[in-house]
Design a protein around this motif. Structure first.
Motif, PDB file in Angstrom:
ATOM      1  N   LYS A 122       0.823  -1.213   0.000  1.00  0.00           N
ATOM      2  CA  LYS A 122       0.000   0.000   0.000  1.00  0.00           C
ATOM      3  C   LYS A 122       0.862   1.270   0.000  1.00  0.00           C
ATOM      4  CE  LYS A 122      -4.140  -2.112   1.854  1.00  0.00           C
ATOM      5  NZ  LYS A 122      -4.943  -2.432   3.029  1.00  0.00           N
ATOM      6  N   ILE A 123       1.963   1.230   0.746  1.00  0.00           N
ATOM      7  CA  ILE A 123       2.860   2.398   0.781  1.00  0.00           C
ATOM      8  C   ILE A 123       3.476   2.626  -0.607  1.00  0.00           C
ATOM      9  CG2 ILE A 123       5.053   3.268   1.723  1.00  0.00           C
ATOM     10  CD1 ILE A 123       4.218   1.916   4.403  1.00  0.00           C
ATOM     11  N   ARG A 124       3.905   1.533  -1.242  1.00  0.00           N
ATOM     12  CA  ARG A 124       4.447   1.664  -2.603  1.00  0.00           C
ATOM     13  C   ARG A 124       3.401   2.249  -3.554  1.00  0.00           C
ATOM     14  NH1 ARG A 124       7.206  -4.065  -4.241  1.00  0.00           N
ATOM     15  NH2 ARG A 124       8.875  -4.191  -2.698  1.00  0.00           N
ATOM     16  N   THR A 131      -0.321   3.018   8.174  1.00  0.00           N
ATOM     17  CA  THR A 131       0.681   3.351   9.206  1.00  0.00           C
ATOM     18  C   THR A 131       1.154   2.104   9.985  1.00  0.00           C
ATOM     19  OG1 THR A 131      -1.160   3.920  10.658  1.00  0.00           O
ATOM     20  CG2 THR A 131      -0.025   5.754   9.601  1.00  0.00           C
ATOM     21  N   ASP A 132       0.752   0.929   9.511  1.00  0.00           N
ATOM     22  CA  ASP A 132       1.171  -0.328  10.150  1.00  0.00           C
ATOM     23  C   ASP A 132       2.695  -0.507  10.017  1.00  0.00           C
ATOM     24  OD1 ASP A 132       1.730  -3.090  10.618  1.00  0.00           O
ATOM     25  OD2 ASP A 132      -0.372  -3.576  10.227  1.00  0.00           O
ATOM     26  N   PRO A 133       3.381  -0.803  11.131  1.00  0.00           N
ATOM     27  CA  PRO A 133       4.852  -0.928  11.048  1.00  0.00           C
ATOM     28  C   PRO A 133       5.357  -2.215  10.385  1.00  0.00           C
ATOM     29  CG  PRO A 133       4.092  -1.256  13.298  1.00  0.00           C
ATOM     30  CD  PRO A 133       2.885  -0.893  12.506  1.00  0.00           C
ATOM     31  N   LYS A 147      10.613   2.414   5.125  1.00  0.00           N
ATOM     32  CA  LYS A 147      10.210   3.392   6.137  1.00  0.00           C
ATOM     33  C   LYS A 147       8.731   3.291   6.499  1.00  0.00           C
ATOM     34  CE  LYS A 147      10.036   8.353   6.315  1.00  0.00           C
ATOM     35  NZ  LYS A 147      10.233   9.532   5.492  1.00  0.00           N
ATOM     36  N   VAL A 148       8.463   3.323   7.783  1.00  0.00           N
ATOM     37  CA  VAL A 148       7.083   3.302   8.295  1.00  0.00           C
ATOM     38  C   VAL A 148       6.506   4.711   8.194  1.00  0.00           C
ATOM     39  CG1 VAL A 148       5.706   2.934  10.391  1.00  0.00           C
ATOM     40  CG2 VAL A 148       7.654   1.444   9.921  1.00  0.00           C
ATOM     41  N   LEU A 149       5.210   4.808   7.874  1.00  0.00           N
ATOM     42  CA  LEU A 149       4.567   6.124   7.858  1.00  0.00           C
ATOM     43  C   LEU A 149       3.944   6.418   9.218  1.00  0.00           C
ATOM     44  CD1 LEU A 149       2.772   6.216   4.372  1.00  0.00           C
ATOM     45  CD2 LEU A 149       4.954   7.245   5.014  1.00  0.00           C
ATOM     46  N   THR A 150       4.135   7.658   9.688  1.00  0.00           N
ATOM     47  CA  THR A 150       3.555   8.045  10.977  1.00  0.00           C
ATOM     48  C   THR A 150       2.143   8.606  10.765  1.00  0.00           C
ATOM     49  OG1 THR A 150       4.344  10.305  10.801  1.00  0.00           O
ATOM     50  CG2 THR A 150       5.841   8.712  11.831  1.00  0.00           C
TER      51      THR A 150
END
Lengths: 486, 154
Positions: free
Chosen positions: A90-92, A365-367, A175-178
């Motif tokens: 999802k971040i990608r 935002t899941d690590p 990198k994790v999103l805050t």
């Protein structure tokens, strides 16, 4: 310091060069478009560790580095046989959506729109973003700059660097999103959705309500009945980041749908004696030369091709715009090359809506952002839909992960045969009995802009915008006229 | 006066990297660099605007290929010449002059002083990390020329 006369080479050898051959009657026999390629990239990569590729491949091209980065990261997932975690995917996809918005908006307002908004007969020097601002107002120019700035900031936030992102790793991201990041992304996405709606409204008001422009888009100029290819999700909706590759025939019927890993079973590349570019074509149809139709293996990629190859858009507002486009242009598939511009704006809105969906997804935002690869690497394929069309990265390594073979097929390459056809069509309509219409250069340029060929992908050092040279040869092969873009 | 020294080029495309190499070398030899930022960038066209905004003075280092050029030669250029170096024009987008004008119209702080140094190169079509030998051996002379030109200004 010496005073010298500056006489720069306006193109690399073979760059944007068009050769037109006339017959005895002075009519067009054949036209060739040469697109150059930088050399030695495969050799440059071979012998290096595969995990360097997501950082090396964006350096091929200053225009779509994010597409190369993500395609490369996906190729590494496949190579190391590791599935990224759901938050990582999802971040990608979130970063990739921001990139699609930015690239499409930039292309439309800076390259495509000047043709329509400033007017077709306006001198080339005024057909740029400044001409657009003069016509539609500084406020709109400011909005274009703002949406570009915000989406680039999101790419930087996730990717580390906007020009050459570094976040993609085999099995995930770095990198994790805050929660704070998520809020900023959500704000940017909301702005981009509003801008996407506004851009389509502007297209409606300025282009579609102008009969001359609509006739040009819907007319026969650059109309080619080809196959179309693009990534689709499980519902056959357009997807920029992942899915199966789907090909439809010139009647819009599904011709093939396959896992991108199997691309070589469907797509073959054909070398030519007159250009460095290898022309891709559909293996099962075969190469029949630079002709369109159901019996010719030529296919197209990029915005309009993706819309043609899908059953719709994955987001509601883009779906509405998709339906409208096909209503106005007479149903699917649309073969008119200038409709690429319209499709580009629809995709930009889709990218914004998807970005907003992902920004609202609690998993973002899941690590848990990476699965660590444990398998021995052998071979991997990664595919994304770059703004300019399907981008394929294919790597083979030894058991240490050292690259032994690298093959990239970039979007401009897929579209190269169709671009040649567009050039020939323009030449045939504007050269009669040896007389060359001065509009030839502009017509060729318009076709180029619609495809948005990534010349920067092949050539960084080019003075002038889209350098182009057209040589016209008589039936004995002698050059009788040269047209150059100044 | 806040100054930006910006080198343009692709570090893996043979001589295309020269702008970046020169910035790295200048960083070593400029004595008082408190008000100077050194930036290496693989960008062209409008993206340059993102880098230069907010500075008073800009020194740009880029590559150029002339028909009868002598590799390693350095030329100082003016705004009117801007469209002809390698990365100030963009084959995909807009040239630098248009970008500057756009920035000014939308209210960006564009450097008032812009100096461009263009370095004649031999090859920018083959992927490799080394410069051609003619360009490599010219680096000390290029640095001397730029330092001499800017005596008392750094």
């Amino acid at each position: 310091m010496k005073c010298i006369t500056i006489d720069p080479i306006t193109r690399l050898e073979g760059h944007g060069k068009i050769e037109i051959f006339l017959n005895d009657e002075g009519n067009v026999e054949k036209a060739y478009l040469q697109i150059p390629e930088l050399r030695g990239f495969e050799q440059f990569c071979e012998g290096r560790a595969a995990e360097e590729m997501p950082r090396i491949t964006p350096r091929i091209c200053g225009v779509c580095p994010t597409a190369h980065h993500i395609a490369s990261a996906k190729a590494l997932d496949d190579l190391f046989k590791v599935e990224p975690t759901s938050p990582a995917k999802k971040i990608r996809e979130l970063m990739y959506s921001a990139f699609v918005i930015e690239d499409h908006i930039f292309h439309f307002f800076f390259l495509g729109a000047p043709e329509f908004i400033t007017g077709l007969k306006v001198p080339a020097a005024q057909r740029n973003i400044l001409g657009v601002i003069d016509k539609v107002g500084l406020e709109i120019g400011g909005k274009v700059i703002e949406v570009r700035k915000r989406t680039r900031k999101i790419i930087t936030l996730i990717g580390g660097k906007v020009v050459h992102p570094v976040c993609g790793l085999p099995g995930g991201v770095s990198k994790v999103l805050t929660e704070e990041n998520r809020k900023e992304i959500k704000d940017a996405a909301e702005y981009a959705v509003e801008f996407g709606k506004f851009a389509l409204k502007l297209f409606d008001d300025v282009v579609l309500k102008n009969k001359e422009y609509l006739d040009l888009i819907a007319g026969d100029v650059y109309k080619h009945r080809t196959y179309y290819m693009g990534l689709v999700d499980k519902n056959n909706k357009v997807n920029f980041y992942d899915g199966d590759l789907r090909v439809v025939d010139p009647d819009g019927k599904e011709f093939a749908k396959f896992n991108p890993r199997d691309y070589a079973d469907y797509i073959e590349e054909r070398p030519s004696v007159w250009t460095y570019v290898k022309f891709p074509y559909l293996k099962k149809i075969g190469w029949k030369g630079l002709v369109d139709g159901k019996d010719s293996g030529i296919f197209r990629v990029a915005p309009l091709a993706r819309l043609n190859a899908s059953d719709g858009m994955p987001t509601p507002l883009a779906q509405e715009a998709y339906e409208k486009m096909y209503d106005v242009l007479g149903g699917k598939p649309v073969h008119n090359t200038l409709a690429f511009h319209w499709a580009r704006l629809i995709e930009s809105l889709c990218g914004a809506e998807r970005m907003l969906e992902l920004a609202k997804d609690p998993e973002i935002t899941d690590p848990n952002i990476r699965n660590i690869p444990t398998e021995i690497p052998t071979e991997g394929v990664g595919v994304v839909e770059a703004p300019r069309g399907t981008l394929i990265h294919h790597y083979k390594t030894d058991k240490r992960g050292i690259l032994t073979d690298v093959n990239l097929i970039v979007a401009t390459q897929h579209n190269a045969p169709a671009m040649c056809m567009s050039v020939e069509k323009a030449a045939k309509s504007l050269i009669k009995e040896g007389k060359v219409d001065d509009a030839l250069l502009n017509m060729v340029e318009m076709a180029f802009r619609a495809y948005d060929p990534c010349h920067a992908c092949a050539t960084h050092s080019l003075p002038g915008q889209m350098p182009l040279e057209i040589n016209i040869h008589n039936s004995e092969g002698k050059i009788i006229k040269t047209l150059e873009q100044s | 006066m806040k100054t930006l020294i910006l080198g343009l080029g692709n570090p893996i495309l043979s001589d295309d990297a020269i702008g970046i190499r020169i910035v790295q070398e200048l960083k070593k030899v400029i004595p008082n660099a408190d008000n100077i930022d050194f930036v290496e960038a693989s960008i062209a066209g409008i993206s340059i605007l993102d880098e230069i905004t907010g500075y008073d003075r800009l020194i740009l280092i880029d590559s150029i290929r002339n028909r009868k050029g002598n590799a390693g030669e350095v030329y100082k250029m003016k705004m009117k010449d801007l469209n002809i170096t390698a990365h100030l024009a963009s084959s995909h987008g807009m040239d630098f002059v248009t970008a500057i004008e756009l920035g000014q119209r939308v209210g960006y702080q564009i450097p008032k002083v812009i100096d461009i140094y263009a370095i004649e190169i031999e090859n920018n079509t083959i992927f490799r990390e080394k410069l051609s030998s003619k360009v490599e051996t010219s680096i000390p002379k290029i640095i001397d020329t730029i330092m001499e030109e800017n005596k008392g200004k750094f």
